[in-house]
Design a protein around this motif. Sequence first.
Motif, PDB file in Angstrom:
ATOM      1  N   GLU A  14       0.958  -1.155  -0.120  1.00  0.00           N
ATOM      2  CA  GLU A  14      -0.235  -0.139   0.095  1.00  0.00           C
ATOM      3  C   GLU A  14       0.909   0.963  -0.045  1.00  0.00           C
ATOM      4  N   TYR A  15       2.122   1.132   1.137  1.00  0.00           N
ATOM      5  CA  TYR A  15       3.154   2.462   0.363  1.00  0.00           C
ATOM      6  C   TYR A  15       3.952   2.507  -0.102  1.00  0.00           C
ATOM      7  N   ALA A  16       4.062   1.669  -0.420  1.00  0.00           N
ATOM      8  CA  ALA A  16       5.325   1.175  -1.254  1.00  0.00           C
ATOM      9  C   ALA A  16       6.163   1.708  -2.335  1.00  0.00           C
ATOM     10  N   VAL A  20       5.579  -1.155  -7.393  1.00  0.00           N
ATOM     11  CA  VAL A  20       6.477  -1.908  -6.835  1.00  0.00           C
ATOM     12  C   VAL A  20       5.771  -3.063  -5.962  1.00  0.00           C
ATOM     13  N   LYS A  21       5.901  -4.273  -5.896  1.00  0.00           N
ATOM     14  CA  LYS A  21       5.831  -5.558  -5.272  1.00  0.00           C
ATOM     15  C   LYS A  21       6.730  -5.494  -3.072  1.00  0.00           C
ATOM     16  N   THR A  22       6.052  -6.148  -2.398  1.00  0.00           N
ATOM     17  CA  THR A  22       6.794  -7.045  -1.659  1.00  0.00           C
ATOM     18  C   THR A  22       6.426  -7.915  -0.941  1.00  0.00           C
ATOM     19  N   ASP A  23       6.871  -8.471  -0.408  1.00  0.00           N
ATOM     20  CA  ASP A  23       6.481  -9.593   0.954  1.00  0.00           C
ATOM     21  C   ASP A  23       5.100  -8.977   1.600  1.00  0.00           C
ATOM     22  N   ALA A  28      10.799  -4.899   6.861  1.00  0.00           N
ATOM     23  CA  ALA A  28      11.782  -3.628   6.009  1.00  0.00           C
ATOM     24  C   ALA A  28      13.045  -5.022   5.504  1.00  0.00           C
ATOM     25  N   ILE A  29      13.564  -4.036   4.613  1.00  0.00           N
ATOM     26  CA  ILE A  29      14.813  -4.422   4.091  1.00  0.00           C
ATOM     27  C   ILE A  29      15.264  -3.204   3.813  1.00  0.00           C
ATOM     28  N   TYR A  30      16.982  -3.189   3.447  1.00  0.00           N
ATOM     29  CA  TYR A  30      17.567  -1.858   3.143  1.00  0.00           C
ATOM     30  C   TYR A  30      17.610  -1.355   2.250  1.00  0.00           C
ATOM     31  N   ARG A  31      17.790  -2.417   1.401  1.00  0.00           N
ATOM     32  CA  ARG A  31      17.188  -1.415   0.118  1.00  0.00           C
ATOM     33  C   ARG A  31      16.012  -1.128  -0.335  1.00  0.00           C
ATOM     34  N   PRO A  32      15.513   0.268  -1.211  1.00  0.00           N
ATOM     35  CA  PRO A  32      14.040   0.630  -1.632  1.00  0.00           C
ATOM     36  C   PRO A  32      14.346  -0.081  -3.674  1.00  0.00           C
ATOM     37  N   GLY A  33      13.133  -0.544  -3.632  1.00  0.00           N
ATOM     38  CA  GLY A  33      12.725  -0.789  -5.382  1.00  0.00           C
ATOM     39  C   GLY A  33      12.158  -2.301  -4.657  1.00  0.00           C
ATOM     40  N   HIS A  34      12.470  -3.286  -3.537  1.00  0.00           N
ATOM     41  CA  HIS A  34      12.339  -4.414  -3.815  1.00  0.00           C
ATOM     42  C   HIS A  34      12.516  -5.493  -4.312  1.00  0.00           C
TER      43      HIS A  34
END
Length: 182
Positions: A14-16, A20-23, A28-34
């Motif tokens: 919802e905020y990415a 952009v798809k995420t898990d 969190a992860i340390y690098r944007p973009g996923h």
Amino acid sequence: RVIAFLSKVQCLDEYAGAGVKTDNSGGAIYRPGHKADEAAQQPTIKLPDGTIVYRSYGGATYCLLKTQLFCGMKKDDPRVQAAYKWVCDHYTVKEHPEQGQNGLYYYYYSMVRTLPLWGSPTIKKGETEHCWPQELALELISRQKDDGSWVNPQDRWWESDPALVTAYGVFTLDTCREMLQR
């Protein structure tokens, strides 16, 4: 701008950002973009549509939550709630969630830099309430070497350097002591 960046590293579709798809875990992860690539040494997950994305992990999620709170985001903000839920759901002092023993002492350091900001010496995982400073201190003490130092046999993120890891250990124990004295 910091909050906008945090949205890019938090795994919430919802905020990415558009496309952009995420898990979608709230962690969190340390690098944007996923977008995961073969060269990355971060854990990945395959989504039902076949897309491979980074999987949230402990140190990054604690740093996300800490920074959200430092930025003045309220505890009832859905992004803060999602990060805290991830922390609770993945709580452990035995390993670095989604990293195993890699970066374990940085994970401990991240934990004690974050949880005091939340304000409670307990954390609930499922139906079990954990006194995190006590559990963490006992685990850390059990890992201490005979010479008083700490070292991680996993040589990732410089954790084979006893000076660095011992600094993490001392800070962690001191923060646990402070939390237990509150």
